[in-house]
Design a protein around this motif. Structure first.
Motif, PDB file in Angstrom:
ATOM      1  N   ASP A 118      36.623  26.058  28.481  1.00 53.85           N
ATOM      2  CA  ASP A 118      37.531  25.642  29.553  1.00 53.85           C
ATOM      3  C   ASP A 118      38.657  26.668  29.647  1.00 53.85           C
ATOM      4  N   GLY A 119      38.669  27.452  30.718  1.00 52.79           N
ATOM      5  CA  GLY A 119      39.681  28.491  30.832  1.00 52.79           C
ATOM      6  C   GLY A 119      39.867  28.938  32.264  1.00 52.79           C
ATOM      7  N   VAL A 120      40.543  30.048  32.430  1.00 54.41           N
ATOM      8  CA  VAL A 120      40.836  30.620  33.743  1.00 54.41           C
ATOM      9  C   VAL A 120      39.753  31.641  34.087  1.00 54.41           C
ATOM     10  N   SER A 121      39.271  31.606  35.329  1.00 54.82           N
ATOM     11  CA  SER A 121      38.201  32.510  35.735  1.00 54.82           C
ATOM     12  C   SER A 121      38.352  32.860  37.200  1.00 54.82           C
ATOM     13  N   MET A 129      45.720  39.188  32.645  1.00 55.13           N
ATOM     14  CA  MET A 129      44.390  38.824  32.142  1.00 55.13           C
ATOM     15  C   MET A 129      43.371  39.919  32.437  1.00 55.13           C
ATOM     16  N   TYR A 130      43.445  40.503  33.631  1.00 52.33           N
ATOM     17  CA  TYR A 130      42.597  41.659  33.945  1.00 52.33           C
ATOM     18  C   TYR A 130      42.810  42.758  32.901  1.00 52.33           C
ATOM     19  N   GLU A 131      44.061  43.053  32.644  1.00 54.34           N
ATOM     20  CA  GLU A 131      44.392  44.146  31.729  1.00 54.34           C
ATOM     21  C   GLU A 131      43.867  43.846  30.330  1.00 54.34           C
ATOM     22  N   GLN A 132      44.009  42.593  29.891  1.00 55.14           N
ATOM     23  CA  GLN A 132      43.504  42.248  28.567  1.00 55.14           C
ATOM     24  C   GLN A 132      41.981  42.340  28.512  1.00 55.14           C
ATOM     25  N   ASP A 221      27.671  43.283  34.682  1.00 56.97           N
ATOM     26  CA  ASP A 221      28.025  42.290  35.701  1.00 56.97           C
ATOM     27  C   ASP A 221      29.415  41.761  35.347  1.00 56.97           C
ATOM     28  N   PHE A 222      30.298  42.713  35.021  1.00 60.89           N
ATOM     29  CA  PHE A 222      31.607  42.417  34.447  1.00 60.89           C
ATOM     30  C   PHE A 222      32.597  42.123  35.570  1.00 60.89           C
ATOM     31  N   TRP A 223      32.308  41.061  36.339  1.00 55.14           N
ATOM     32  CA  TRP A 223      33.205  40.718  37.441  1.00 55.14           C
ATOM     33  C   TRP A 223      33.900  39.409  37.123  1.00 55.14           C
ATOM     34  N   VAL A 224      34.903  39.083  37.936  1.00 52.93           N
ATOM     35  CA  VAL A 224      35.851  38.036  37.555  1.00 52.93           C
ATOM     36  C   VAL A 224      35.203  36.668  37.333  1.00 52.93           C
ATOM     37  N   THR A 225      34.123  36.370  38.047  1.00 60.21           N
ATOM     38  CA  THR A 225      33.485  35.061  37.893  1.00 60.21           C
ATOM     39  C   THR A 225      32.774  34.928  36.549  1.00 60.21           C
ATOM     40  N   ASN A 226      32.435  36.042  35.937  1.00 57.62           N
ATOM     41  CA  ASN A 226      31.778  36.007  34.625  1.00 57.62           C
ATOM     42  C   ASN A 226      32.762  36.118  33.465  1.00 57.62           C
ATOM     43  N   LEU A 227      34.051  36.221  33.768  1.00 56.07           N
ATOM     44  CA  LEU A 227      35.092  36.288  32.738  1.00 56.07           C
ATOM     45  C   LEU A 227      35.794  34.945  32.626  1.00 56.07           C
ATOM     46  N   ILE A 228      36.026  34.522  31.407  1.00 55.41           N
ATOM     47  CA  ILE A 228      36.799  33.299  31.161  1.00 55.41           C
ATOM     48  C   ILE A 228      37.921  33.647  30.194  1.00 55.41           C
ATOM     49  N   LYS A 233      42.245  34.708  24.822  1.00 58.74           N
ATOM     50  CA  LYS A 233      41.029  35.446  24.458  1.00 58.74           C
ATOM     51  C   LYS A 233      40.092  35.540  25.657  1.00 58.74           C
ATOM     52  N   ILE A 234      39.129  36.458  25.575  1.00 61.66           N
ATOM     53  CA  ILE A 234      38.195  36.707  26.663  1.00 61.66           C
ATOM     54  C   ILE A 234      36.786  36.279  26.253  1.00 61.66           C
ATOM     55  N   ALA A 235      36.159  35.464  27.087  1.00 61.89           N
ATOM     56  CA  ALA A 235      34.746  35.139  26.909  1.00 61.89           C
ATOM     57  C   ALA A 235      33.980  35.630  28.130  1.00 61.89           C
ATOM     58  N   LEU A 236      32.737  36.007  27.917  1.00 58.50           N
ATOM     59  CA  LEU A 236      31.950  36.679  28.945  1.00 58.50           C
ATOM     60  C   LEU A 236      30.583  36.011  29.052  1.00 58.50           C
ATOM     61  N   ILE A 237      30.227  35.582  30.260  1.00 56.66           N
ATOM     62  CA  ILE A 237      28.958  34.887  30.476  1.00 56.66           C
ATOM     63  C   ILE A 237      28.005  35.765  31.301  1.00 56.66           C
ATOM     64  N   ASP A 238      26.759  35.313  31.430  1.00 53.52           N
ATOM     65  CA  ASP A 238      25.732  35.945  32.281  1.00 53.52           C
ATOM     66  C   ASP A 238      25.423  37.376  31.840  1.00 53.52           C
ATOM     67  N   TRP A 239      24.586  37.491  30.821  1.00 57.81           N
ATOM     68  CA  TRP A 239      24.272  38.786  30.215  1.00 57.81           C
ATOM     69  C   TRP A 239      22.931  39.354  30.681  1.00 57.81           C
ATOM     70  N   ASP A 240      22.411  38.920  31.821  1.00 54.88           N
ATOM     71  CA  ASP A 240      21.051  39.331  32.166  1.00 54.88           C
ATOM     72  C   ASP A 240      20.944  40.760  32.689  1.00 54.88           C
TER      73      ASP A 240
END
Length: 338
Positions: A118-121, A129-132, A221-228, A233-240
């Motif tokens: 549960d975070g900001v995306s 957050m972008y910078e981090q 696919d390092f775009w904002v919708t895949n970043l939480i 801290k940073i979590a990253l989804i959708d690794w296909d």
């Protein structure tokens, strides 16, 4: 949808590190399409000692599909979770924990039971957050580049280093977009058209420069919708789309892929130094002035933006592409002035 109760209970055992004996569940579609969907599964689990545990867990179901130039991508996320790649992450930069993964080879489908974070995306991410995200990405890629953990040699299903180049060349060979920016009917401002034409005319030299940069493990696919962003801290989804790529390739997505158009130039000037700072904590890299992020943005997204413009169904959508191009041009102008 039908959920196997035994699979849910097994996943909740992993989630809580407890002996779960029963659970109810409700599902809500988070993201869905013809080849895959992602659902939030919620409910109350009961442990063997009678404890009632509210839970949220993500179920991702992916069917086989074919991406141009990257046929193994449909099952890549399953393969990565089945590997030891998870051990390479840090507390500050990671993917969601996978509690259970299974693949049905006959039906060409896999399931992942994943941690819900549960975070900001998306466009709610701030400049900080972008910078981090850029800083932590640089650290992660720099660490792997220097340490070369054994798991990297064992990963067989990764996109190839020339994926970006081949995708650009494929788009460039498509008359629908290539001819449009050179036609009398083109509605883009002349300086935008020229910016795209210049990239085409200098593509060989630009690609040769990019190919001298360090080869790193990219998310692609390092775009904002895949970043939480959660708890600092940073979590990253959708690794296909994950695979080998060049230093800075993921930054192109962070800055330009359906991003915050009004702040693109600001984020460009914040994220590139942050990314290099993170990478250089592990190894020296060529001077930051030699980076190719502006060129990567145009190679990866230039013709894609033209396609989005031509397929847009209303003027607002068309103007998004025009404004994005304008901001990319402003990046170029600010580089020349710098």
């Amino acid at each position: 949808m039908n959920i196997k109760l035994e699979t849910l209970i097994y996943s909740l055992n992993q989630r809580f590190k407890k002996d779960i004996i029963s659970a109810d569940c409700q599902t809500k579609l988070l993201q869905g399409g013809t080849v895959g969907n992602v659902r939030l599964v919620t409910g109350i689990a009961e442990s063997a000692d009678g404890e009632k545990l509210p839970y949220r867990i993500v179920l991702k179901i992916q069917k086989k599909w074919e991406r141009y130039g990257d046929l193994g991508s449909w099952r890549r996320e399953y393969d990565l979770y089945a590997s030891d790649l998870g051990a390479t992450f840090s507390d500050a930069f990671r993917w969601p924990t996978c509690y259970h993964a299974e693949i049905n080879a006959e039906e060409n489908e896999f399931q992942l039971w994943l941690e819900y974070i549960d975070g900001v995306s998306g466009l709610d991410l701030t400049g900080d957050m972008y910078e981090q995200a850029a800083l932590e990405l640089g650290r992660y890629q720099g660490k792997l580049y220097v340490e070369q953990p054994v798991v990297l040699q064992r990963l067989t299903n990764l996109s190839h280093a020339d994926f970006m180049k081949n995708t650009y060349l494929h788009y460039r060979s498509w008359p629908f977009v290539y001819d449009y920016i050179r036609s009398d009917d083109c509605e883009f401002p002349q300086h935008v058209r020229q910016m795209l034409i210049d990239i085409d005319e200098n593509a060989d030299e630009i690609l040769a420069r990019i190919e001298k940069l360090p080869l790193v493990l990219c998310h692609r696919d390092f775009w904002v919708t895949n970043l939480i962003y959660a708890d600092g801290k940073i979590a990253l989804i959708d690794w296909d789309t994950c695979g080998w790529g060049y230093l800075g390739e993921d930054l192109a997505s962070l800055i330009a892929d359906e991003a915050d158009i009004d702040h693109m130039v600001e984020y460009y000037h914040r994220c590139v130094p942050a990314y290099y700072k993170g990478f250089s904590e592990y190894t020296e890299v060529s001077p930051i002035a030699d980076h190719c992020v502006y060129e990567l943005i145009l190679l990866v997204f230039g013709y894609r933006l033209v396609e989005w413009y031509l397929r847009a169904e209303d003027d607002d959508e068309k103007m998004k592409s025009v404004h994005t191009f304008q901001k990319i041009h402003e990046m170029k102008t600010s580089l020349a002035q710098g």
